[in-house]
Design a protein around this motif. Structure first.
Motif, short mmCIF file in Angstrom:
data_model
loop_
_atom_site.label_atom_id
_atom_site.label_comp_id
_atom_site.label_asym_id
_atom_site.label_seq_id
_atom_site.Cartn_x
_atom_site.Cartn_y
_atom_site.Cartn_z
N UNK A 1 0.80 -1.22 0.00
CA UNK A 1 0.00 0.00 0.00
C UNK A 1 0.83 1.27 0.00
N UNK A 2 2.15 1.14 0.01
CA UNK A 2 3.02 2.31 0.02
C UNK A 2 3.55 2.54 -1.39
N UNK A 3 3.33 3.72 -1.91
CA UNK A 3 3.81 4.02 -3.26
C UNK A 3 5.29 4.36 -3.21
N UNK A 4 5.94 4.26 -4.36
CA UNK A 4 7.36 4.53 -4.45
C UNK A 4 7.65 6.03 -4.53
N UNK A 5 6.69 6.80 -4.95
CA UNK A 5 6.87 8.24 -5.05
C UNK A 5 5.59 8.94 -4.64
N UNK A 6 5.72 10.22 -4.25
CA UNK A 6 4.51 10.94 -3.85
C UNK A 6 3.49 10.95 -4.98
N UNK A 7 2.26 10.74 -4.62
CA UNK A 7 1.21 10.73 -5.64
C UNK A 7 0.25 11.88 -5.40
N UNK A 8 -0.34 12.34 -6.48
CA UNK A 8 -1.35 13.38 -6.39
C UNK A 8 -2.63 12.76 -5.87
N UNK B 1 -5.92 4.24 -1.23
CA UNK B 1 -4.73 3.75 -0.54
C UNK B 1 -3.45 4.37 -1.05
N UNK B 2 -3.41 4.76 -2.34
CA UNK B 2 -2.16 5.30 -2.89
C UNK B 2 -2.00 6.80 -2.66
N UNK B 3 -2.90 7.41 -1.90
CA UNK B 3 -2.80 8.83 -1.59
C UNK B 3 -1.69 9.04 -0.56
N UNK B 4 -0.72 9.86 -0.89
CA UNK B 4 0.42 10.10 0.00
C UNK B 4 -0.02 10.69 1.34
N UNK B 5 -0.97 11.61 1.32
CA UNK B 5 -1.46 12.22 2.56
C UNK B 5 -2.07 11.15 3.46
N UNK C 1 -1.40 7.98 3.47
CA UNK C 1 -0.33 7.11 3.96
C UNK C 1 0.39 7.74 5.16
N UNK C 2 0.66 9.03 5.07
CA UNK C 2 1.35 9.71 6.17
C UNK C 2 0.45 9.77 7.40
N UNK C 3 -0.82 10.10 7.20
CA UNK C 3 -1.75 10.13 8.33
C UNK C 3 -1.90 8.75 8.97
N UNK C 4 -1.95 7.71 8.15
CA UNK C 4 -2.03 6.35 8.69
C UNK C 4 -0.83 6.06 9.59
N UNK C 5 0.34 6.53 9.17
CA UNK C 5 1.57 6.27 9.93
C UNK C 5 1.59 7.06 11.24
N UNK C 6 1.38 8.35 11.15
CA UNK C 6 1.55 9.18 12.34
C UNK C 6 0.39 9.06 13.32
N UNK C 7 -0.75 8.58 12.84
CA UNK C 7 -1.90 8.42 13.73
C UNK C 7 -1.99 7.01 14.32
N UNK C 8 -1.08 6.14 13.94
CA UNK C 8 -1.03 4.79 14.49
C UNK C 8 -0.72 4.85 15.99
N UNK C 9 -1.38 4.01 16.77
CA UNK C 9 -1.20 4.11 18.23
C UNK C 9 0.24 3.90 18.67
#
Length: 145
Positions: free
Chosen positions: A4-11, A31-35, A37-45
């Motif tokens: 689910x992680x893209x290789x480059x930032x996506x629009x 799932x391929x939205x970079x924003x 992906x970042x929110x999923x990471x930083x909001x993880x418990x």
């Protein structure tokens, strides 16, 4: 690479208004939205707990593991690697035997900690209202069930 992680930032379609200005009320759910992906990471418990613990201090892996109730060694390892990849945590390996590995927030991670602190403050201020809403909901669900 993580699924689910893209290789480059996506629009992310739908995240900008007609004038091209960011619309904070429109988040792309793909799932391929970079924003996302970042929110999923930083909001993880686990990420939130690691970032909170590393505020203005350096900790070893075993210290983090001891402080975070319920985290497995594997999950902590994965979380730290992801935070390091995202530039939020710095990992330092000291050349001693056995190797000593320490973790600390990067300046970018420090800015995220400030945001997390605001979220915790909001939660503390509204915890009684949330508890009351939960009780009301549970009582209603029990009566209907």
């Amino acid at each position: 690479m993580e699924e689910g992680t893209s290789k480059s930032p996506s629009h992310c379609a739908g995240t900008y208004g007609d004038a091209g200005d960011p619309d904070p009320f429109q988040w792309d759910t793909r799932e391929d939205c970079e924003v996302r992906q970042i929110l999923d990471r930083v909001a993880d418990k686990w990420s939130l707990l690691v970032i909170a613990l590393l505020d203005r201090r350096v900790l070893r892996f075993t210290e983090l593991k001891r402080e975070i109730d319920g985290v497995s060694q594997r999950m902590l390892t994965v979380t730290l690697r992801q935070l390091e990849r995202d530039g939020l945590v710095k990992r330092t390996v000291h050349p001693v035997v056995p190797p000593r590995v320490e973790y600390e927030l990067t300046p970018l991670g420090g800015t995220l900690h400030t945001t997390i602190r605001s979220l915790v403050t909001w939660t503390e201020q509204h915890q009684n209202e949330i508890a009351a809403a939960r009780e009301e909901y549970d009582a209603k669900a029990a009566a209907e069930g």
